[in-house]
Design a protein around this motif. Structure first.
Motif, short mmCIF file in Angstrom:
data_model
loop_
_atom_site.label_atom_id
_atom_site.label_comp_id
_atom_site.label_asym_id
_atom_site.label_seq_id
_atom_site.Cartn_x
_atom_site.Cartn_y
_atom_site.Cartn_z
N ARG A 21 6.69 -11.27 39.62
CA ARG A 21 5.64 -12.07 38.99
C ARG A 21 4.35 -11.28 38.90
N PHE A 22 3.71 -11.37 37.74
CA PHE A 22 2.46 -10.67 37.46
C PHE A 22 1.43 -11.66 36.95
N GLU A 23 0.17 -11.32 37.18
CA GLU A 23 -0.87 -12.05 36.47
C GLU A 23 -0.80 -11.68 35.00
N GLY A 24 -1.04 -12.67 34.15
CA GLY A 24 -0.99 -12.42 32.72
C GLY A 24 -2.29 -12.78 32.04
N GLN A 25 -2.49 -12.18 30.89
CA GLN A 25 -3.67 -12.47 30.10
C GLN A 25 -3.29 -12.52 28.64
N PRO A 26 -3.71 -13.57 27.92
CA PRO A 26 -3.42 -13.61 26.49
C PRO A 26 -3.91 -12.35 25.80
N SER A 27 -3.11 -11.83 24.88
CA SER A 27 -3.48 -10.62 24.17
C SER A 27 -4.78 -10.84 23.42
N SER A 28 -5.56 -9.77 23.28
CA SER A 28 -6.87 -9.88 22.65
C SER A 28 -6.74 -10.27 21.19
N GLY A 29 -7.82 -10.81 20.64
CA GLY A 29 -7.82 -11.23 19.24
C GLY A 29 -7.57 -10.07 18.31
N ARG A 30 -7.16 -10.39 17.08
CA ARG A 30 -6.86 -9.36 16.08
C ARG A 30 -7.92 -9.38 14.98
N GLN A 31 -7.99 -8.31 14.26
CA GLN A 31 -8.97 -8.20 13.19
C GLN A 31 -8.58 -9.09 12.01
N THR A 32 -9.53 -9.83 11.49
CA THR A 32 -9.33 -10.54 10.24
C THR A 32 -9.59 -9.58 9.09
N PRO A 33 -9.23 -9.94 7.85
CA PRO A 33 -9.50 -9.06 6.72
C PRO A 33 -10.97 -8.69 6.59
#
Length: 474
Positions: A21-33
């Motif tokens: 088990r690991f601590e998790g973090q939502p992946s960072s936001g992505r670039q919009t157009p």
């Protein structure tokens, strides 16, 4: 939190050996157009609602070292489900790393993964097998499939099986991938890409003119592209090229007359025979459900048109092509007039809230498709002259006058729901809508809209994966 269930939808024995088990973090936001960062929550919502593979969970990345490590032993046989005593990952905050063993080799997968789509297990040594996993958070279920080569998946199946015993992915209005009216376009990618990624049922509509043998491709009364007429012959050239390169494969083509042309069904049948069916090397036109070995490298004709009377004498007076000319309209579980298939083709979804009815009907037809058992030669019940019927299950629906019910919008809700059902409930005794017993667990022919968008073929992988059950038969 619920306990994790694991479904082994492969031909090999698996055993879960180690859990970290690991601590998790939502992946960072992505670039919009426009170059701005988009919040992760918004991306998750958009992915879930627009052509994502599954409504599973947000993509989560591991942070730091394992905070817990546990040796376990959970053996899971082929086509078995194991409910463990392992708490599932806390959504958006935790990642569980699972290490499986098969035939002395180890394979690793993170749940949830850094991607919302399916994940290929990492080999920890020189293991020979390839496994693909899909984690459905709402069911706390990890489904494990064999990683099929989608371009040639039929190669793994015995010649003796009737085509109707297979789990076959298909596309609805298959050539409608061009820029067109949103109510007309049903597909994201071209015919070659569909073939390369496992699609083996093609739904084609053609316009027939009484003074020409050129067949243009249409959807209802509309051309399939804003620019230039698209022709049946050009599509066939693409298919022939694929079959030449992949002779183990076969495909079913449903052909129907639509459009504004004044030609008739009878004229269509003569044009197809005289101009396109050639000498039988490319097409299977006998009015009988074939075995796989009879049609490798060929197109199987499923005709949604009436034949010209001159074709009634073909094949010893039995006619020409698999007969789907009497098609039950807008049906929930209709029987073709010829008896060769049961069809779910409820398409009249006039309001967005009716999409759930479509999902329920598709699930019900998946359950019916899983019930039959196909005996092999030499076994009780085998009859080469009476194969089981096809179960043809359209996931498509539309209403031209309601933007919320255009093909893309409906597919955005139906496709993820069907992936979830196939991964969590399909092929389990009593788990379907009607509580039926399961046989060979086929999905039947699953006819889809908008698969392959941005490389997402998970729905196709799920359908193809269930053919592994046939490989276990002796």
């Amino acid at each position: 939190m619920a306990d994790l269930s694991i479904r082994n939808i492969t031909t090999t024995q698996l055993e879960l050996k180690l859990v970290e088990r690991f601590e998790g973090q939502p992946s960072s936001g992505r670039q919009t157009p426009s170059g701005r960062q988009t919040p992760v929550g918004t991306i998750t919502s958009k992915i879930t609602n627009l052509f994502s593979s599954t409504p599973v969970s947000s993509n989560v990345s591991i942070q730091g070292d394992a905070r817990d490590r546990r040796d376990v032993s959970f053996p899971i046989g082929p086509f078995e489900t194991c409910t463990t005593d392992l708490r599932t990952a806390d959504p958006d905050r935790e990642v569980i790393r699972l290490i499986f063993e098969s035939d002395g080799h180890r394979y690793q997968v993170d749940v949830p993964s850094a991607s919302q789509r399916s994940t290929v297990m990492t080999k920890l040594d020189d293991g020979p097998n390839e496994y693909t996993t899909i984690y459905v958070q709402t069911g706390s279920c990890l489904s494990i499939f064999s990683s099929a080569n989608l371009a040639s998946w039929m190669r793994e199946l015995r010649d003796e099986y009737p085509l109707s015993a297979l789990s076959i992915p298909g596309t609805h209005n298959s050539p409608t991938y061009h820029s067109a009216l949103p109510s007309v376009r049903c597909q994201a990618v071209n015919i070659r890409a569909q073939l390369e990624n496992g699609v083996r049922f093609f739904d084609v509509r053609v316009n027939v003119n009484s003074d020409s043998s050129d067949l243009s491709l249409v959807h209802s009364v509309f051309p399939i592209a804003f620019k230039g007429t698209k022709y049946f012959k050009d599509m066939l050239d693409v298919i022939y090229s694929f079959l030449d390169a992949n002779p183990s494969e076969s495909l079913i083509m449903s052909i129907k007359r639509e459009g504004t042309g004044r030609g008739t069904d009878q004229q269509l049948s003569k044009i197809l025979k005289e101009r396109f069916y050639e000498d039988g090397k490319r097409w299977y036109t006998e009015p009988r459900i074939p075995r796989i070995g009879e049609v490798r490298g060929k197109i199987v004709l499923l005709r949604r048109h009436v034949n010209d009377p001159s074709l009634d004498t073909e094949w010893g007076g039995r006619g020409w092509g698999l007969d789907a000319s009497v098609w039950p309209d807008n049906c929930e579980n209709g029987l073709l007039g010829s008896g060769i298939a049961r069809v779910q083709d409820f398409y009249d979804v006039d309001q967005a809230h009716n999409i759930q009815k479509k999902i329920d009907l598709a699930r019900g037809h998946l359950e019916r498709a899983a019930e039959p058992v196909c005996p092999l030669p030499g076994h009780d019940g085998y009859d080469e002259n009476s194969p089981q019927p096809f179960f043809i299950n359209f996931l498509s629906a539309a209403n031209f006058f309601n933007t919320g019910c255009w093909p893309s919008k409906i597919a955005a809700k139906v496709n993820p729901a069907i992936i979830e059902y196939i991964c969590v409930r399909h092929g389990e005794d009593g788990k379907g809508p009607a509580g039926l017993k399961v046989g060979d667990r086929s999905t039947g022919v699953v006819v889809t809209d908008w698969v392959g968008r941005e490389g997402d073929w998970d729905l196709i992988r799920c359908v193809v994966g269930w053919n592994a059950k046939l490989q276990l038969k002796q």
